[in-house]
Every structure is written in C-alpha cells, then in structure tokens.
Design a protein around this motif. Structure first.
Motif, PDB file in Angstrom:
ATOM      1  N   LYS A 120      89.504 -60.585 -48.753  1.00  0.00           N
ATOM      2  CA  LYS A 120      89.467 -59.375 -49.604  1.00  0.00           C
ATOM      3  C   LYS A 120      88.331 -59.487 -50.616  1.00  0.00           C
ATOM      4  CE  LYS A 120      94.218 -57.695 -49.367  1.00  0.00           C
ATOM      5  NZ  LYS A 120      93.961 -56.342 -48.835  1.00  0.00           N
ATOM      6  N   ASN A 121      87.139 -59.111 -50.173  1.00  0.00           N
ATOM      7  CA  ASN A 121      85.968 -59.272 -51.037  1.00  0.00           C
ATOM      8  C   ASN A 121      85.140 -58.002 -51.166  1.00  0.00           C
ATOM      9  OD1 ASN A 121      84.477 -59.075 -48.626  1.00  0.00           O
ATOM     10  ND2 ASN A 121      84.670 -61.280 -48.285  1.00  0.00           N
ATOM     11  N   GLU A 122      85.640 -56.888 -50.655  1.00  0.00           N
ATOM     12  CA  GLU A 122      84.844 -55.661 -50.688  1.00  0.00           C
ATOM     13  C   GLU A 122      85.254 -54.740 -51.831  1.00  0.00           C
ATOM     14  OE1 GLU A 122      84.006 -55.033 -45.953  1.00  0.00           O
ATOM     15  OE2 GLU A 122      85.158 -53.507 -47.021  1.00  0.00           O
ATOM     16  N   LEU A 123      84.238 -54.288 -52.556  1.00  0.00           N
ATOM     17  CA  LEU A 123      84.495 -53.272 -53.579  1.00  0.00           C
ATOM     18  C   LEU A 123      83.946 -51.938 -53.096  1.00  0.00           C
ATOM     19  CD1 LEU A 123      83.686 -55.136 -56.912  1.00  0.00           C
ATOM     20  CD2 LEU A 123      85.923 -54.388 -56.095  1.00  0.00           C
ATOM     21  N   PHE A 157      79.937 -54.490 -50.587  1.00  0.00           N
ATOM     22  CA  PHE A 157      80.045 -53.193 -51.264  1.00  0.00           C
ATOM     23  C   PHE A 157      80.012 -52.073 -50.229  1.00  0.00           C
ATOM     24  CE2 PHE A 157      78.255 -56.145 -54.306  1.00  0.00           C
ATOM     25  CZ  PHE A 157      79.123 -55.974 -55.378  1.00  0.00           C
ATOM     26  N   LYS A 158      80.884 -51.113 -50.420  1.00  0.00           N
ATOM     27  CA  LYS A 158      80.929 -49.928 -49.557  1.00  0.00           C
ATOM     28  C   LYS A 158      80.785 -48.725 -50.471  1.00  0.00           C
ATOM     29  CE  LYS A 158      82.206 -51.181 -45.275  1.00  0.00           C
ATOM     30  NZ  LYS A 158      83.397 -51.784 -44.707  1.00  0.00           N
ATOM     31  N   TYR A 159      79.943 -47.782 -50.077  1.00  0.00           N
ATOM     32  CA  TYR A 159      79.663 -46.648 -50.965  1.00  0.00           C
ATOM     33  C   TYR A 159      80.415 -45.384 -50.533  1.00  0.00           C
ATOM     34  CZ  TYR A 159      75.620 -49.788 -51.422  1.00  0.00           C
ATOM     35  OH  TYR A 159      74.800 -50.873 -51.551  1.00  0.00           O
ATOM     36  N   ALA A 160      81.209 -44.852 -51.444  1.00  0.00           N
ATOM     37  CA  ALA A 160      81.886 -43.572 -51.212  1.00  0.00           C
ATOM     38  C   ALA A 160      81.212 -42.506 -52.071  1.00  0.00           C
ATOM     39  CB  ALA A 160      83.363 -43.699 -51.561  1.00  0.00           C
ATOM     40  N   GLY A 173      90.180 -50.724 -46.309  1.00  0.00           N
ATOM     41  CA  GLY A 173      90.503 -51.487 -45.105  1.00  0.00           C
ATOM     42  C   GLY A 173      91.098 -52.826 -45.493  1.00  0.00           C
ATOM     43  N   PRO A 174      91.303 -53.689 -44.507  1.00  0.00           N
ATOM     44  CA  PRO A 174      91.933 -54.987 -44.788  1.00  0.00           C
ATOM     45  C   PRO A 174      91.129 -55.865 -45.751  1.00  0.00           C
ATOM     46  CG  PRO A 174      91.210 -54.840 -42.482  1.00  0.00           C
ATOM     47  CD  PRO A 174      91.053 -53.483 -43.076  1.00  0.00           C
ATOM     48  N   ASN A 175      89.800 -55.622 -45.857  1.00  0.00           N
ATOM     49  CA  ASN A 175      88.970 -56.478 -46.717  1.00  0.00           C
ATOM     50  C   ASN A 175      88.746 -55.910 -48.109  1.00  0.00           C
ATOM     51  OD1 ASN A 175      88.747 -58.052 -44.456  1.00  0.00           O
ATOM     52  ND2 ASN A 175      86.758 -57.209 -43.860  1.00  0.00           N
ATOM     53  N   THR A 176      89.327 -54.740 -48.390  1.00  0.00           N
ATOM     54  CA  THR A 176      89.061 -54.093 -49.677  1.00  0.00           C
ATOM     55  C   THR A 176      89.709 -54.871 -50.818  1.00  0.00           C
ATOM     56  OG1 THR A 176      89.071 -51.987 -48.516  1.00  0.00           O
ATOM     57  CG2 THR A 176      89.169 -51.904 -50.919  1.00  0.00           C
ATOM     58  N   ALA A 177      88.889 -55.125 -51.845  1.00  0.00           N
ATOM     59  CA  ALA A 177      89.394 -55.811 -53.044  1.00  0.00           C
ATOM     60  C   ALA A 177      89.690 -54.817 -54.158  1.00  0.00           C
ATOM     61  CB  ALA A 177      88.373 -56.832 -53.532  1.00  0.00           C
ATOM     62  N   GLY A 178      88.953 -53.704 -54.197  1.00  0.00           N
ATOM     63  CA  GLY A 178      89.186 -52.739 -55.264  1.00  0.00           C
ATOM     64  C   GLY A 178      88.093 -51.695 -55.354  1.00  0.00           C
ATOM     65  N   PHE A 179      88.119 -50.955 -56.464  1.00  0.00           N
ATOM     66  CA  PHE A 179      87.133 -49.914 -56.742  1.00  0.00           C
ATOM     67  C   PHE A 179      86.342 -50.305 -57.993  1.00  0.00           C
ATOM     68  CE2 PHE A 179      90.982 -47.732 -55.130  1.00  0.00           C
ATOM     69  CZ  PHE A 179      90.461 -47.219 -53.940  1.00  0.00           C
ATOM     70  N   LEU A 180      85.080 -49.968 -57.996  1.00  0.00           N
ATOM     71  CA  LEU A 180      84.257 -50.116 -59.203  1.00  0.00           C
ATOM     72  C   LEU A 180      83.621 -48.760 -59.469  1.00  0.00           C
ATOM     73  CD1 LEU A 180      82.721 -51.714 -61.420  1.00  0.00           C
ATOM     74  CD2 LEU A 180      81.004 -52.277 -59.667  1.00  0.00           C
TER      75      LEU A 180
END
Ligand SMILES: *Cc1c(COP(=O)(O)O)cnc(C)c1O
Length: 396
Positions: A120-123, A157-160, A173-180
């Motif tokens: 879980k390392n994706e913001l 990092f994933k951009y919405a 997803g399964p790797n999401t750590a949170g929102f910034l």
C-alpha cells in the motif's frame, strides 16, 4: 561565464525589494509597492510586525539552533499549541512546504507499511495540484512542465481530476495508501474543492482504510478565515502539511497528524537537522499567538467578505477582462477572460501593485492578513486605475 551566480531557475522581474513596511515593499530605487502577494502567502503579519520581530530577536540572542537529539521545550510548546487548535495529536517540524508534504507522504505510506501492508504505497493526487519542487512532490503533481528534465519520477502516485469524486474513486485499488489534496488549489488558480468532494474523499478513506492527507501549505494558517481550511468543510483529516504563513516569513513548515495516522512514524524513521530549531519555533509561536484566536480569524473573514463583495461589483465594469472571483477569506482569485500574466505585469510595473499570477488565467490576491481599510482602499484605487488604462496585448 554566461550563467548568473544565482542559479537562473527563476525568471526574476525588475522589482528588487530591500525593505518592508507593514503591507508595503520598498525597492532599491525607493519605489513603494502595495504587497498583495505576501511572499506568496507567507508574510501574514505584514513586514514589520513587532511581536514577530521581537520574538525572533529575543530567541536569536538566547539560542538559535540545537540538535533534535536534545529535548526541545520550544518545540513542545509550539507543537502543543498546534495540537490544541487543530485535529492533530502530533507534529513534525520542517523548514519548508515541500518537506512538510514529503513528511505527509512518508506518514501515509508508513501507516500501512508499518502494519505489514507493504504494497500500500500509492497516493491518489489531483490535476493542477502543486505540492512543491522536490522529487517526491513533483511526482505527486500531474503538471508535466515540472517533470521535464527530471525523470524518472518517484513511483506511487496516481492522478485523478480535482473536485471529481468519481475519478478519485475509480483509482482506488489494492495498493492505494490514501489521498493527497489541496482543499483550495493555490498555484492551480485559487480553485476551492467543493464540500461534497472533500466529504466524499473522507468517506472513501474511512470505507477503505486510507489516509486523507491535506496540503494546506498555502491555504492554512488563518488565510481562509479559519486556522485551517478543512474546518470549513466539516471534515477531519488524518494528516495535514502546513508551511508558508506559519513562520510569518521565517522558514518553517510542519506535518500534523492524528495518533493513528502517525503509527508508523517511530524512533529513527524520519528526521531533519534544522527542523524545529528554537529560532523557527519562536517565529511560529509568535504567529500562532497572533492568529489562533477567534477575534483575529473573524477579522480575516470580515475583510475577505468585504474585498470579495467589492471585487464582484468591480469586475462587472470590465466584462471583457474579468470572468469571476473565487476563493475563501483572504485567499482570493480573479479569473480573467484574457491572459492574466500581462495584466499582472501591468499592475506591478505601472501601478506598483504586487499580486501573484496563477494557473487557469487567475490573479491571486494574498494580502497580509493584517491589512487595514486604508490598504484595501489603496488596492481598489490601483486595481481600478490599472484596469482603466490596460490595453490587452494583441496575440501575435
Ligand atoms: C508553496 C507550496 C508548497 C511548497 O512549499 P515550499 O516551501 O516552496 O517547499 C507545497 N504545497 C502548496 C499547496 C504550496 O502552495
């Protein structure tokens, strides 16, 4: 040699300030400018606040710096006032906004990884965001102009789309750590998130055990009329990065967190040589003493409302130039119908009014929070004169 001694990463303008007097800057030639930029939302007490200057002077004479290996009465005191006035249970002090955001990113990752969820390392971050200029903080922004020349970016990092809850939800997803996220985007053009968006992120975070980390580096510290902007959204974040205004002009930032969110931030996991030094703590304490009270916050809301109402009337006189006013408190933006940068230059060079250009053809108003009626009048005089004698540059 062609390169300048100051590394030429800033296209610096001809204004060369050498002195500050309350809400004005005076340059090398003695020209006075009305400062509605405040060092980009930094000098919230203006340039000559006796309380801030006195606190720094006194502390400089007593003790400027010691290592974080020692106990810190000064740091404990400022951390306690931040804890008393916010959602936070614990505070890490930094020297800048980017470092505060870095700490927020590490805190969010460590929340999961310290509990064994290594993946879980994706913001999830948002379009038009600005989080600073370090490798992690440029990686956290989708703005490719900041990436150019600095590849590879940091992973994770994933951009919405900003203010679009569905697009954020779709990236979980399964790797999401949170929102910034910035509650009110600053560099992006003073774009406030909607209540529904931030409340929705809070709900998604609760549902999926994710961290909600807010970047309040620009909108925090009384700027919007509450100590932090999240208060106006009726949500409680897990992590907040703060800086800019918090030192009133002295370099200081902080990462605020709940006890739960900070569960991974244990002995030896993070550090800073300068962070939390007694001099910075004295500056931060003087700022908190000045702003963290209802009377001061109410004055920011009141001045913000008055300026906004007048601005909305004013822009009606120039329907070809201005589109709308947005923002909260004394973090206001005028979105223009034409390119905003040449108008900002015109106000600066021909009317001695300093503001800040921002994304989405927006002019940023970030006056010191201590402005008074006389300076508000001066602002409208300069803005009116500037709009009246402005010639829109012809596109070439
Ligand atoms: C200015 C800013 C930063 C970076 O702060 P620095 O002190 O320049 O590192 C980060 N996030 C936001 C929202 C900012 O406005």
């Amino acid at each position: 040699m062609a390169i300048t001694p100051l590394m030429p990463v800033y296209p610096r303008c001809g204004v060369r300030p050498v002195r500050g007097e309350n809400c004005h800057l005076i340059d090398e030639n003695g020209t006075r400018y009305l400062d509605f930029a405040s060092g980009i939302a930094v000098n919230l007490l203006g340039h000559s606040h006796p309380g801030l200057i006195g606190a720094i002077q006194k502390q400089a004479e007593t003790l400027m710096h010691v290592s974080n290996l020692y106990g810190s009465p000064q740091g404990e005191k400022l951390a306690q006032s931040l804890v008393d006035h916010t959602f936070a249970d614990t505070v890490f002090f930094t020297n800048s906004g980017a470092e505060a955001v870095e700490t927020a990113i590490k805190t969010a990752r460590a929340y999961h990884q310290s509990a064994g969820a290594e993946h879980k390392n994706e913001l999830i971050t948002f379009s038009m965001a600005f989080h600073g200029r370090t490798m992690a903080t440029i990686s956290a922004s989708n703005q490719t102009k900041m990436h150019h020349g600095f590849q590879p970016l940091l992973e994770g990092f994933k951009y919405a789309e900003f203010d679009d809850l569905e697009s954020a939800k779709a990236l979980i997803g399964p790797n999401t750590a949170g929102f910034l996220v910035e509650p009110i985007q600053g560099e992006g053009g003073i774009r406030p998130a909607s209540d529904a968006f931030l409340k929705g992120l809070r709900e998604l975070a609760d549902e999926h055990d994710l961290m909600l980390a807010l970047d309040e580096v620009q909108c925090g510290v009384a700027r919007t009329g509450t100590l932090y902007a999240y208060e106006q959204y009726g949500i409680v974040p897990d992590i907040v990065a703060t800086a800019k205004g918090i030192g009133g002009g002295f370099p200081l930032g902080a990462c605020l967190a709940t006890e739960k969110a900070a569960r991974g931030m244990t002995f030896g996991t993070h550090g800073s040589t300068y962070g939390g030094n007694p001099l910075a703590m004295a500056a931060g304490q003087a700022v908190m003493d000045a702003v963290a009270n209802e009377e001061f916050l109410a004055s920011v809301r009141d001045k913000g409302e008055r300026i906004r109402t007048r601005l909305e009337q004013f822009i009606g006189n120039y329907p070809d130039l201005f589109e709308l006013v947005r923002g909260k408190g004394l973090m206001l933006g005028i979105k223009m119908k034409v390119e905003s940068r040449p108008f900002f230059v015109h106000l600066r060079d021909n009317h001695q009014l300093l503001m800040v250009a921002a994304g989405d053809n927006t002019l940023r108003l970030l006056p010191p929070l201590v402005i008074e009626d006389a300076e508000i009048e001066e602002f409208f005089e300069k803005l009116s004169a500037g709009a009246a004698d402005y010639e829109i540059p012809q596109a070439s």
